[in-house]
Design an enzyme around this catalytic site. Structure first.
Site, PDB file in Angstrom:
ATOM      1  N   ASP A 299       0.862  -1.178   0.000  1.00 26.97           N
ATOM      2  CA  ASP A 299       0.000   0.000   0.000  1.00 26.97           C
ATOM      3  C   ASP A 299       0.905   1.237   0.000  1.00 26.97           C
ATOM      4  OD1 ASP A 299       1.118   0.161   2.502  1.00 26.97           O
ATOM      5  OD2 ASP A 299      -0.766   0.218   3.607  1.00 26.97           O
ATOM      6  N   ASP A 301       1.552   4.734   2.279  1.00 28.32           N
ATOM      7  CA  ASP A 301       1.190   5.379   3.546  1.00 28.32           C
ATOM      8  C   ASP A 301       1.664   6.830   3.572  1.00 28.32           C
ATOM      9  OD1 ASP A 301       0.512   2.697   4.921  1.00 28.32           O
ATOM     10  OD2 ASP A 301       2.592   2.411   4.305  1.00 28.32           O
ATOM     11  N   ASP A 389      -3.175   4.758   2.835  1.00 31.49           N
ATOM     12  CA  ASP A 389      -3.517   5.167   4.199  1.00 31.49           C
ATOM     13  C   ASP A 389      -3.073   6.610   4.421  1.00 31.49           C
ATOM     14  OD1 ASP A 389      -4.459   2.645   4.791  1.00 31.49           O
ATOM     15  OD2 ASP A 389      -2.610   1.978   5.763  1.00 31.49           O
TER      16      ASP A 389
END
Ligand code: UTP
Ligand code: MN
Length: 465
Positions: A299, A301, A389
Site C-alpha cells: 500500500d 502510507d 492510508d
C-alpha cells in the site's frame, strides 16, 4: 542413443517438423524445461520457439533428460515441492533457475553460465516467515514474534547463510530457527515448512487473510464453517461481508498485487496536490516501506499535519471530499481521532494509534505513472486500484508518528523494546516518556527520539530489518 524428445515431437507432428527441421541443435548438453505455472501457455509456447530457433533444446515434458528447469514468478517452496512430485531420477542434478537465466541466454545466443543469483532456492527467512505466520494463525504470539525477529536478523545479513557456523554470534536465533537453517543447508528445504504449506487450514487462512478487511479471526470463522475458497464464501448466503471486505473482494486482483515505486510516486503527487489545494502550507510525508526506500509495497502510507497545532482539524475530511470530487475514490473508511493526551503514556504498544486516519482505495490512471502501470497480463484497463492510508497526527506528535509509520514493524518493535529495557523509557506513535524522570520528552524530529534514546540516528533506508 535414444532419440531426444525434440526429435520425437518433430516426427510426431509433420507440420511442426518442417518448421523445426531448419532449427539446428547447437547446445547438446542443455535441455531446457519451461514451467508453465505463472508463465502461462502462450508465453511458454513463444519462449519455446524462441529458444529452439536459437539452437536450444526445449523439452515439452519434464523428463530425466532435462538439465535446466526454468520458472517465472514461482515461489521457491511451491516449485520445489512440485518438482519432487514429478518422480525424476536425480533431482539434485537439475538446475532450477529463474527466468533471468533464460532471458540472458537468449540475449547471448548461448546458455550463459549459471550463477547463484539465477537459482531458485528456498530462502531461510522465507521459511521462517511461514513458521511465523503459522504460529500467528495458531495464536502463539510469542513464537510468532521469535520467528519474525529471527527472519529479520537473517534478512539484514549482507549475504545468505552458507554454513551453520556463519550464524554463530547472531542475536535472536533460537533453537527452532537453528534447526530450520540446518535443514535448509543440508536438504535445500525445510520439512516442517512444507508440511505447513500443504496444510489445508494454513492455506485457507492465508488465502482469506489476503483479502483487505479480513483478519485471522474472521478467516478462522469461515474456515470452521467449512469454507475453503473465495467462491464458497461469496456463494454462502449466511455470510454477511462488511463494507471493507466487500471492497476487498471487489478490488482483490488489483490490491493483492504489489505497488511499485513509480506508482507510489504518482500517488504522492495526487495526494500532495489535493492536500495543498485545500491548505497550501500543510505538511505531507510519504511513510511506510516506500520511505524506507523499498521498490515495492502493499500500500502507500502518508502522514499529513499542519504547522500550527489544531489547524489539522477537519483537514482530512476535506481531502476525502476532494478525492471524491475527482472521481478517484473507490473506497474510504474514515476514523475520527480518539487521541487523549491525559491517557499517556500507554503500555499497549501493539495497538493501533489514536490519530485521525483513513483507509482508502484509490484509482490510479496509466498516464499518471512514469513508465506506466504494472499490469495483469491481458488487462487493457487504463487504471488500477491501490490501497492508501492517510494519517493525521497533531504537529506536536508528528515525530513519534513519523517514526512509527515509517516502520518497519520489526524495527520499531525492537526500538521500543530497547527503550523499555535499556533506558526505562516508553514510546509509541504518540509520545516518548522517561520513567526515571517521570516526564515526557519533547520530540520535534525523528533525530530527537534517537538522541533521547542515546542512539545514533538510523536512516529510514536502514530500518528495513
Ligand atoms: P504497513 O503495514 O503499510 O507496512 O505499515 P510497510 O512497512 O509500509 O510495508 P508494505 O510494503 O506496505 O507491506 C507501515 C508502518 O506503519 C505502522 C506499522 O507498524 C508499520 O511500521 N503502523 C501501522 C502504525 O504505526 N500504526 C497503525 O495503526 C498501523
Ligand atoms: Mn505500507
Amino acid at each position: 542413443v535414444l532419440p531426444n524428445k525434440y526429435e520425437a515431437t518433430a516426427v510426431a507432428s509433420p507440420k511442426q517438423a518442417s518448421a523445426r527441421c531448419q532449427e539446428e541443435v547447437k547446445f547438446k548438453e542443455v535441455m531446457v524445461y519451461l514451467v508453465e505455472k505463472k508463465m502461462g501457455r502462450s508465453r511458454r509456447n513463444f519462449l519455446t520457439s524462441l529458444a529452439r530457433s536459437k539452437g536450444f533444446r526445449v523439452d515439452d515434458v519434464l523428463s530425466d533428460e532435462v538439465t535446466h528447469v526454468v520458472a517465472e514468478d514461482n515461489q521457491a517452496g511451491g516449485l520445489w515441492s512440485w518438482l519432487r512430485e514429478q518422480g525424476l531420477r536425480d533431482i539434485s542434478k537439475v538446475q532450477v533457475l529463474d527466468i533471468s537465466w533464460f532471458t540472458e541466454s537468449m540475449r547471448e545466443g548461448r546458455p550463459v553460465t549459471v550463477e547463484s543469483r539465477h537459482h531458485i532456492q528456498v530462502r531461510d527467512f522465507d521459511a521462517l516467515e511461514v513458521l511465523a505466520e503459522s504460529s500467528e494463525f495458531n495464536e502463539n504470539e510469542g513464537r510468532c514474534l521469535a520467528f519474525r525477529r529471527a527472519a529479520s536478523v537473517l534478512k539484514s545479513l549482507p549475504s545468505a547463510v552458507r554454513s551453520l557456523g556463519a550464524t554463530q554470534g547472531l542475536p535472536c536465533l533460537g533453537e527452532h530457527t537453528e534447526a530450520v537453517i540446518e535443514e535448509i543447508l543440508q536438504f535445500g528445504r525445510c520439512f516442517k515448512v512444507e508440511e505447513i504449506q500443504c496444510d489445508e487450514r494454513y492455506q485457507a487462512l492465508k488465502l482469506f487473510t489476503s483479502v483487505f478487511g479480513v483478519g485471522p479471526k474472521t478467516a478462522e470463522k469461515w474456515y470452521r464453517r467449512g469454507l475453503r475458497s473465495f467462491k464458497e464464501i461469496l456463494n454462502e448466503p449466511a455470510i454477511q461481508l462488511n463494507k471493507m471486505q466487500r471492497a476487498g473482494f471487489l478490488y482483490y486482483r488489483d490490491i493483492s498485487k504489489t505497488v511499485s515505486k513509480a506508482e507510489a510516486q504518482a500517488l504522492r503527487c495526487i495526494i500532495e496536490e489535493t492536500v495543498h489545494w485545500i491548505m497550501p502550507d500543510a505538511i505531507l510525508a510519504l511513510t511506510g516501506g516506500f520511505r524506507r526506500g523499498k521498490e515495492y509495497g502493499h500500500d502507500v502510507d502518508f502522514l499529513v499535519t499542519t504547522p500550527e497545532l489544531g489547524r489539522e482539524e477537519g483537514l482530512l475530511l476535506h481531502v476525502i471530499d476532494r478525492l471524491q470530487d475527482q472521481g478517484i475514490l473507490l473506497y474510504c473508511e474514515h476514523q475520527g481521532t480518539t487521541f487523549d493526551a491525559t491517557k499517556l503514556p500507554s503500555c499497549n504498544f501493539e495497538a493501533m494509534d489514536h490519530f485521525e486516519k483513513c483507509f482508502l482505495i484509490v484509482r490510479l490512471y496509466e498516464d499518471q505513472v512514469e513508465g506506466g502501470l504494472q499490469r495483469n497480463p491481458g488487462d487493457s484497463r487504463a487504471w488500477r486500484a491501490i490501497r492508501v492510508d492517510l494519517v493525521v497526527p497533531p504537529v506536536d506528535r508528528y515525530a513519534t508518528a513519523l517514526l512509527g509509520w515509517t516502520g518497519s514493524r520489526q524495527f520499531v518493535r525492537d526500538l521500543r523494546r530497547f527503550a523499555r529495557k535499556e533506558r526505562r523509557m516508553l514510546f509509541d506513535n504518540h509520545a516518548l516518556y522517561d520513567k526515571t524522570k517521570k516526564m515526557f520528552l519533547s520530540t520535534t524530529t525523528e533525530e530527537d527520539i534517537f538522541v533521547h534514546l542515546g542512539l545514533e540516528y538510523v536512516e529510514p533506508w536502514q530500518r528495513n530489518a
